[in-house]
Design a protein around this motif. Structure first.
Motif, short mmCIF file in Angstrom:
data_model
loop_
_atom_site.label_atom_id
_atom_site.label_comp_id
_atom_site.label_asym_id
_atom_site.label_seq_id
_atom_site.Cartn_x
_atom_site.Cartn_y
_atom_site.Cartn_z
N ASN A 101 -80.91 49.13 90.28
CA ASN A 101 -80.83 50.49 89.73
C ASN A 101 -79.45 50.83 89.18
OD1 ASN A 101 -83.51 50.87 90.53
ND2 ASN A 101 -82.89 51.61 92.55
N ILE A 102 -78.85 49.90 88.45
CA ILE A 102 -77.61 50.19 87.73
C ILE A 102 -77.87 49.94 86.25
CG2 ILE A 102 -75.20 49.56 87.37
CD1 ILE A 102 -74.94 48.89 90.27
N GLY A 103 -78.00 51.04 85.54
CA GLY A 103 -78.23 50.97 84.10
C GLY A 103 -77.18 51.77 83.37
N TYR A 104 -77.05 51.53 82.07
CA TYR A 104 -76.02 52.19 81.29
C TYR A 104 -76.61 52.80 80.03
CZ TYR A 104 -72.90 49.59 84.35
OH TYR A 104 -72.27 49.09 85.45
N ILE A 105 -76.14 54.00 79.70
CA ILE A 105 -76.54 54.65 78.47
C ILE A 105 -75.30 54.99 77.65
CG2 ILE A 105 -78.66 55.57 79.48
CD1 ILE A 105 -77.31 58.30 79.64
N ILE A 106 -75.47 54.97 76.34
CA ILE A 106 -74.39 55.34 75.42
C ILE A 106 -74.50 56.84 75.19
CG2 ILE A 106 -73.45 54.99 73.10
CD1 ILE A 106 -74.93 52.26 73.11
N PRO A 107 -73.50 57.62 75.55
CA PRO A 107 -73.62 59.09 75.48
C PRO A 107 -73.65 59.61 74.05
CG PRO A 107 -71.40 58.49 76.13
CD PRO A 107 -72.19 57.22 76.09
N THR A 108 -74.13 60.84 73.90
CA THR A 108 -74.28 61.44 72.58
C THR A 108 -72.93 61.58 71.87
OG1 THR A 108 -74.28 63.62 73.65
CG2 THR A 108 -76.40 62.68 73.05
N GLU A 109 -71.84 61.68 72.60
CA GLU A 109 -70.54 61.78 71.96
C GLU A 109 -70.25 60.53 71.13
OE1 GLU A 109 -65.84 62.03 73.23
OE2 GLU A 109 -67.31 63.17 74.38
N GLU A 110 -70.57 59.36 71.68
CA GLU A 110 -70.40 58.12 70.93
C GLU A 110 -71.39 58.05 69.77
OE1 GLU A 110 -68.14 55.79 71.48
OE2 GLU A 110 -67.31 56.42 73.39
N ILE A 111 -72.60 58.52 70.00
CA ILE A 111 -73.63 58.52 68.96
C ILE A 111 -73.19 59.40 67.78
CG2 ILE A 111 -75.99 59.26 68.43
CD1 ILE A 111 -76.71 58.44 71.34
N GLU A 112 -72.66 60.58 68.09
CA GLU A 112 -72.22 61.49 67.02
C GLU A 112 -71.09 60.87 66.20
OE1 GLU A 112 -73.35 64.25 65.82
OE2 GLU A 112 -75.03 64.38 67.21
N LEU A 113 -70.18 60.17 66.84
CA LEU A 113 -69.11 59.49 66.10
C LEU A 113 -69.69 58.47 65.13
CD1 LEU A 113 -66.52 58.85 68.96
CD2 LEU A 113 -66.18 60.33 66.98
N PHE A 114 -70.70 57.73 65.58
CA PHE A 114 -71.34 56.72 64.75
C PHE A 114 -72.07 57.37 63.57
CE2 PHE A 114 -75.33 54.07 64.25
CZ PHE A 114 -74.74 53.08 63.50
N LEU A 115 -72.84 58.42 63.84
CA LEU A 115 -73.58 59.09 62.78
C LEU A 115 -72.63 59.69 61.74
CD1 LEU A 115 -76.38 60.88 64.85
CD2 LEU A 115 -76.57 58.76 63.55
N LYS A 116 -71.55 60.28 62.22
CA LYS A 116 -70.58 60.87 61.29
C LYS A 116 -69.89 59.80 60.45
CE LYS A 116 -66.71 64.11 61.11
NZ LYS A 116 -65.79 64.99 61.89
N ASP A 117 -69.58 58.67 61.08
CA ASP A 117 -68.91 57.57 60.39
C ASP A 117 -69.76 57.06 59.23
OD1 ASP A 117 -67.66 55.19 59.58
OD2 ASP A 117 -67.14 54.61 61.61
N THR A 118 -71.08 57.05 59.40
CA THR A 118 -71.97 56.46 58.38
C THR A 118 -72.39 57.45 57.31
OG1 THR A 118 -73.91 56.92 59.78
CG2 THR A 118 -72.87 54.76 60.02
N GLU A 119 -71.93 58.69 57.39
CA GLU A 119 -72.35 59.69 56.40
C GLU A 119 -71.90 59.35 54.99
OE1 GLU A 119 -70.92 63.39 57.90
OE2 GLU A 119 -72.57 63.67 59.32
N ASP A 120 -70.81 58.57 54.87
CA ASP A 120 -70.32 58.21 53.53
C ASP A 120 -70.97 56.92 53.01
OD1 ASP A 120 -69.16 56.34 55.18
OD2 ASP A 120 -67.10 56.70 54.53
N GLY A 121 -71.98 56.42 53.72
CA GLY A 121 -72.71 55.25 53.25
C GLY A 121 -72.20 53.93 53.76
N ARG A 122 -71.25 53.94 54.69
CA ARG A 122 -70.78 52.70 55.28
C ARG A 122 -70.29 52.97 56.70
NH1 ARG A 122 -64.86 51.46 52.46
NH2 ARG A 122 -63.75 53.20 53.43
N TYR A 123 -70.21 51.91 57.49
CA TYR A 123 -69.69 52.03 58.85
C TYR A 123 -68.31 51.39 58.89
CZ TYR A 123 -68.97 51.26 63.82
OH TYR A 123 -68.43 51.24 65.07
N ASP A 124 -67.31 52.19 59.23
CA ASP A 124 -65.93 51.70 59.26
C ASP A 124 -65.53 51.19 60.64
OD1 ASP A 124 -65.30 52.36 56.52
OD2 ASP A 124 -65.33 54.46 57.15
N GLY A 125 -66.03 51.79 61.69
CA GLY A 125 -65.68 51.37 63.05
C GLY A 125 -64.84 52.41 63.76
N LYS A 126 -64.78 52.28 65.07
CA LYS A 126 -64.02 53.21 65.90
C LYS A 126 -62.53 52.90 65.82
CE LYS A 126 -65.13 54.63 69.91
NZ LYS A 126 -65.46 54.71 71.34
N LEU A 127 -61.74 53.96 65.81
CA LEU A 127 -60.29 53.79 65.83
C LEU A 127 -59.82 53.50 67.25
CD1 LEU A 127 -59.30 56.75 63.50
CD2 LEU A 127 -59.09 54.32 62.97
#
Length: 507
Positions: free
Chosen positions: A209-235
């Motif tokens: 019973n040890i599982g991991y989820i990626i929180p919405t904060e990380e998801i929002e960073l990803f979605l915002k990063d791709t709004e310009d049509g490409r994924y640049d990566g996390k700073l």
């Protein structure tokens, strides 16, 4: 103030109509179920020891959730190297064709788009929570794990929240939960109430019973990063740091008792004009103090590693730091980067490049190639390379020594041919030089072979106790076509290396 009769009437109504208690929760559950999909992917992973080929197709299933922009979010590892992707909604009979629009292996997220976007008219996006959950908050995980074909829902609590650093990339915030997560759950939503708090990503093998989820904060960073049509990566910052807990270290640095922070062990030399120096003490990120373990107080109940705040306060590719240097405090603007330069990088979502020369197959070292030894027929090779001092192990984690440095390797055993008579199996060996000329990378090797006018080619390897291979250059060139034909290889090299090799025709 309510009268007693009003209170009695309210309680009586709940007793007479118990469904009123669960209607809200049931409605929330139905909303979530309508936004969850099952993902079917046909993947062809690279064959690191036969880089001219791909592994046999595999059928992979996972989960996904509808997000804004008429898209579906899932994990990168569900659709990485996928040649075909389909999705199926809960209780639906038909599968719909999908395509991978963005994939980010560094944070294990991917975005899918559908050929038929009318699907989203009936399946709206799941709203996102705007804050992290608290430890002990209830969580529901939706998805399509192994053991059945219908939608599965498991329940648990948030066990811990941590920022997990990485040697190879910017770290990520992860939420640990005790709700069951199994193979197939990957990419499914973790929900509190009727809002998405994260995406199921992994479980800890060998633990209960040890599982991991990626929180919405990380998801929002990803979605915002791709709004310009490409994924640049996390700073991120890629300087080497160490804690300030040892009293002798504090005395060596002549620090006042009031100074707390994290010590710069080795500044990242890949950053031009890096403002940090060895033995600097980073005391604040933005306005937030850093303690002697390199952590910051994020909330009254949560401490995390200080790089987590980079994604919250970075602006124009920089983050403000306060440092203590030679007895005084100063502020600096720290440049950030999306990738850590590595002499043995990750392929991420790329297939390896290669070039065949006679019975030899050359490629460039990657993290995936190194880690694949223990899962292959060449499991014995890894320990031998490590004992021999091979840079394939000695330089893991190193930055390139010069701009275009890469480790050139022999990725495959020698093809059976009279030219290879008497030579040992070179799989995994790193090439040091050709005819005494140091080789910088695969591109440089192809150029060197293309322009060679010498009668012989001597291949020297960078390891103790391994022989040098010597061949007649003309014989290697004439034998290559037959070797390709005998082994069913369609091209002497990958498109990038063949472009270099064929450039000889225009010279």
């Amino acid at each position: 103030m309510r009268s007693r009769s009003h209170v009695f009437g309210f309680v009586a109504s709940l007793l007479l109509f118990p469904s009123a208690l669960s209607r809200g929760a049931e409605s929330a559950g139905n909303s979530v179920e309508n936004s969850v999909v099952k993902i079917f992917a046909t993947v062809r992973y690279p064959d690191y020891f036969r880089p001219w080929a791909k592994l046999a197709p595999m059928e992979v299933t996972g989960s996904g959730v509808v997000v804004r922009g008429r898209r579906i979010l899932s994990n990168a590892h569900v659709v990485l190297y996928a040649s075909q992707v389909q999705i199926q909604a809960n209780q639906a009979g038909d599968k719909l064709n999908a395509a991978v629009e963005f994939v980010a292996p560094d944070i294990d997220l991917a975005i899918l788009k559908l050929e038929d976007e009318s699907f989203f008219d009936r399946h709206p996006p799941l709203p996102h929570a705007d804050a992290l959950p608290d430890v002990r908050d209830s969580v529901m995980v939706y998805g399509y794990p192994e053991g059945g074909s219908s939608l599965s829902v498991t329940k648990g609590i948030v066990s811990r929240i941590e920022y997990v650093p990485s040697m190879f990339r910017a770290g990520n915030l992860l939420i640990q939960i005790d709700a069951a997560i199994n193979s197939g759950n990957s990419g499914g939503p973790a929900v509190a109430g009727d809002k998405l708090i994260g995406l199921a990503s992994a479980r800890l093998d060998g633990a209960d019973n040890i599982g991991y989820i990626i929180p919405t904060e990380e998801i929002e960073l990803f979605l915002k990063d791709t709004e310009d049509g490409r994924y640049d990566g996390k700073l991120g910052m890629y300087d080497e740091l160490q804690t300030l807990e040892n009293p002798a270290l504090r005395a060596f640095l002549k620090l006042p008792a009031s100074v707390e922070g994290i010590v710069v062990h080795k500044p990242n030399t890949a950053i031009p004009n890096n403002p940090l120096k060895e033995w600097d003490v980073i005391t604040k990120i933005g306005d937030t103090p850093i303690d002697n373990q390199g952590e910051v107080r994020f909330s009254p109940k949560l401490r995390v590693r200080f790089p987590y705040l980079i994604q919250r306060i970075a602006k124009d590719g920089k983050v403000p730091l306060t440092i203590f240097r030679e007895g005084r405090e100063m502020q600096v603007q720290m440049p950030l980067s999306t990738k850590r330069p590595m002499v043995i990088p990750s392929l991420e979502d790329r297939y390896p490049s290669y070039f065949v020369y006679g019975p030899l197959v050359f490629s460039e070292a990657s993290n995936e190639f190194v880690s694949s030894f223990r899962r292959s027929d060449f499991g014995y090779v890894g320990p031998m390379l490590a004992l021999g001092g091979s840079p394939l192990y000695r330089r893991i984690g190193d930055a390139p020594a010069y701009e275009d440095e890469a480790l050139l390797i022999v990725s495959s055993p020698l093809f059976p041919h009279r030219l290879s008579t008497g030579y040992s199996n070179p799989v995994g060996q790193t090439v040091k030089s050709l005819n005494g000329k140091p080789i910088r990378n695969l591109k440089h090797l192809v150029e060197t072979l293309r322009d060679c006018k010498d009668e012989f080619i001597a291949v020297e390897f960078d390891i103790r106790g391994f022989e040098t291979f010597v061949f007649k250059h003309a014989e290697m060139l004439s034998a290559t076509e037959d070797i390709l034909s005998d082994n069913g290889i369609r091209s002497q090299g990958s498109p990038d290396t063949m472009a270099i090799w064929n450039a000889k025709q225009a010279m």
